[in-house]
Design an enzyme around this catalytic site. Structure first.
Site, PDB file in Angstrom:
ATOM      1  NE  ARG A 132      11.991 -29.893  -1.182  1.00 30.72           N
ATOM      2  CZ  ARG A 132      11.596 -30.717  -0.158  1.00 30.72           C
ATOM      3  NH1 ARG A 132      12.052 -29.926   0.787  1.00 30.72           N
ATOM      4  NH2 ARG A 132      10.830 -31.681  -0.072  1.00 30.72           N
ATOM      5  CE1 TYR A 166      15.217  -5.417  -9.364  1.00 27.58           C
ATOM      6  CE2 TYR A 166      14.246  -6.994  -7.892  1.00 27.58           C
ATOM      7  CZ  TYR A 166      14.552  -6.675  -9.009  1.00 27.58           C
ATOM      8  OH  TYR A 166      13.910  -7.479 -10.150  1.00 27.58           O
ATOM      9  CG  ASP A 213      20.814  -6.296  -2.833  1.00 29.11           C
ATOM     10  OD1 ASP A 213      21.705  -6.669  -3.566  1.00 29.11           O
ATOM     11  OD2 ASP A 213      19.825  -6.195  -3.592  1.00 29.11           O
ATOM     12  CE  LYS A 229      20.056  -8.514 -11.258  1.00 28.39           C
ATOM     13  NZ  LYS A 229      19.244  -8.544 -12.472  1.00 28.39           N
TER      14      LYS A 229
HETATM   15  N1  PLP Z   1      18.773  -6.940  -5.787  1.00 25.34           N
HETATM   16  C1  PLP Z   1      19.170  -6.308  -7.128  1.00 25.34           C
HETATM   17  C2  PLP Z   1      20.199  -4.974  -6.499  1.00 25.34           C
HETATM   18  C3  PLP Z   1      18.828  -6.453  -8.224  1.00 25.34           C
HETATM   19  O1  PLP Z   1      19.113  -5.744  -9.298  1.00 25.34           O
HETATM   20  C4  PLP Z   1      18.009  -7.391  -8.190  1.00 25.34           C
HETATM   21  C5  PLP Z   1      17.591  -7.650  -9.832  1.00 25.34           C
HETATM   22  O2  PLP Z   1      17.542  -6.896 -10.767  1.00 25.34           O
HETATM   23  C6  PLP Z   1      17.501  -8.343  -7.430  1.00 25.34           C
HETATM   24  C7  PLP Z   1      18.182  -8.154  -6.114  1.00 25.34           C
HETATM   25  C8  PLP Z   1      16.738  -9.462  -7.716  1.00 25.34           C
HETATM   26  O3  PLP Z   1      17.630 -10.411  -8.294  1.00 25.34           O
HETATM   27  P1  PLP Z   1      16.945 -11.789  -9.366  1.00 25.34           P
HETATM   28  O4  PLP Z   1      16.667 -11.040 -10.539  1.00 25.34           O
HETATM   29  O5  PLP Z   1      18.156 -12.629  -9.529  1.00 25.34           O
HETATM   30  O6  PLP Z   1      15.664 -12.142  -8.419  1.00 25.34           O
END
Ligand code: PLP
Length: 382
Positions: free
Chosen positions: A52, A104, A177, A202
């Site tokens: 972990r 997001y 992000d 992604k």
């Molecule tokens: N940030 C962005 C820009 C995203 O498009 C996403 C998911 O679509 C996330 C964060 C969250 O990621 P996860 O789905 O891997 O938890």
């Protein structure tokens, strides 16, 4: 900071030149073990106790990402959401944080719901407007500015360098992000950010078969130690097999993303002249609001994501998404297959996304096939 001597393409493709000391294998192994041998003298001289907290399968992907982002350390999480929320959970109840109005959607919902119940003071702001951010900052109280650029799904651009300066003047951190830009097009830490986050689900993995998230830090400081503790204590770690798949995906990152960005640029230009389309949202278009800032802070392209607004409105947009043959009607982004989605349907009534908008994630298919498929779908829906 990374002291890797090679260029980013080489770092990614060679998995940092991995070579197994015992066997000579050039592919990093998977370590499924959850626990590690203690020495006879009761020490753990090899540094690992329990999976972990430590997993050798993470070493190559984490070091590769640190090198690509020019960071000091990288953590691999069970999802992008696990990575993002760990940054906020490492703050103290009562801390003030600035977050984008457009971001997001699931993270926005978490921030304005559970995070406030837990005690964070969360304030939304248009982060693409540097003056608005300056006005919202509370020096001494604001601990973190979170931004997403380009921001999903209107692809709004935020000026990383300007906000890093503002954050640091106020005694706050800047976290970015950078899921959509990827290290292929942008290195937020080089522009002054403190932490960069990816939904590795992604582009980093790139094959729509792993849910994962990453954080990379500019430096090993107390805040990073807190984030690491949140991860170890709450257990939001990546599985060994997923980490291995992520490592494999990273090796083709540059080839995939460059192709996808070039195809997205071309599609954005062609769709701008389409009779059924009222607007194309893409940072690579010279008329796009954030184009100037994007051109300054992104290199080699503007990413593989774009959105279109359908002239005849919501029903025509939904019909167009139903008419496609090659594009797949599904959520998510960054895989080798092109995806189309009526975004307002998934984000619900509180979403700022217009209901005539279709989000497009460009994959690796023939560009002409992709355009012709969209063209027929839009014309039939009109
Ligand atoms: N940030 C962005 C820009 C995203 O498009 C996403 C998911 O679509 C996330 C964060 C969250 O990621 P996860 O789905 O891997 O938890």
């Amino acid at each position: 900071m990374s002291d890797h001597p090679h260029r980013p393409e080489t770092i990614a493709a060679s998995a940092l030149g991995y070579e197994d000391a015992a066997s000579g294998a050039i592919i990093p192994p998977i370590h499924p073990s959850t626990t590690y041998i203690r020495d006879p003298d009761n020490a753990y001289s090899r540094g690992r106790v329990y999976a972990r907290a430590d997993n050798p399968t993470f070493d190559t992907p984490a070091r590769t990402l640190s090198a690509l982002e020019n960071g000091a350390d990288t953590l691999l999480f069970a999802s992008g959401m696990a990575a993002a929320t760990a940054v906020f959970m490492a703050l103290d109840p009562g801390d003030h944080v600035l977050v984008p109005d457009e971001m997001y959607w699931a993270l926005r919902n978490w921030l304005h719901g559970p995070a406030t119940r837990w005690g964070l003071r969360v304030e939304g702001v248009d982060t693409s407007d540097t003056d608005a951010v300056r006005a919202s900052l509370r020096p001494g109280e604001t601990r973190l500015i979170w931004i997403e650029t380009p921001a999903n799904p209107l692809w709004t651009i935020t000026d990383i360098m300007a906000l890093a300066e503002l954050a640091h003047e106020a005694g706050a951190w800047l976290a970015v992000d950078s899921t959509v830009a990827t290290p292929v097009h942008c290195r937020p830490l080089d522009l002054g950010a403190d932490i960069v986050m990816h939904s590795a689900t992604k582009y980093l993995n790139g094959h729509s078969d792993v849910i994962a998230g990453t954080l990379t830090t500019a430096r090993m400081d107390e805040q990073w130690a807190r984030i690491k503790a949140v991860q170890t204590q709450q257990g939001g770690i990546l599985g060994s097999f997923e980490a291995w798949l992520l490592q494999r995906g990273l090796r083709t990152l540059f080839a995939r993303v460059r192709w996808q960005s070039a195809a997205a640029q071309s599609l954005a230009e062609r769709l701008s002249a389409h009779p059924a389309v009222s607007e194309v949202l893409y940072p690579g278009l010279p008329g796009f609001r954030g184009h100037g800032v994007a051109a300054r802070q992104m290199t080699g392209g503007f990413g593989g994501m774009l959105s279109i607004r359908v002239k005849s409105g919501r029903q025509a947009a939904i019909a167009a998404a139903a008419n496609v043959g090659i594009w797949r009607r599904a959520t998510s982004l960054g895989g080798v297959e092109s995806l189309i989605e009526h975004r307002a349907s998934i984000e619900g009534p509180t979403s700022p996304v217009p209901d005539d908008l279709l989000r497009l994630s460009v994959g690796l298919e023939s560009l002409d096939d992709l355009f012709e498929d969209l063209d027929q779908a839009l014309r039939r829906a009109d």
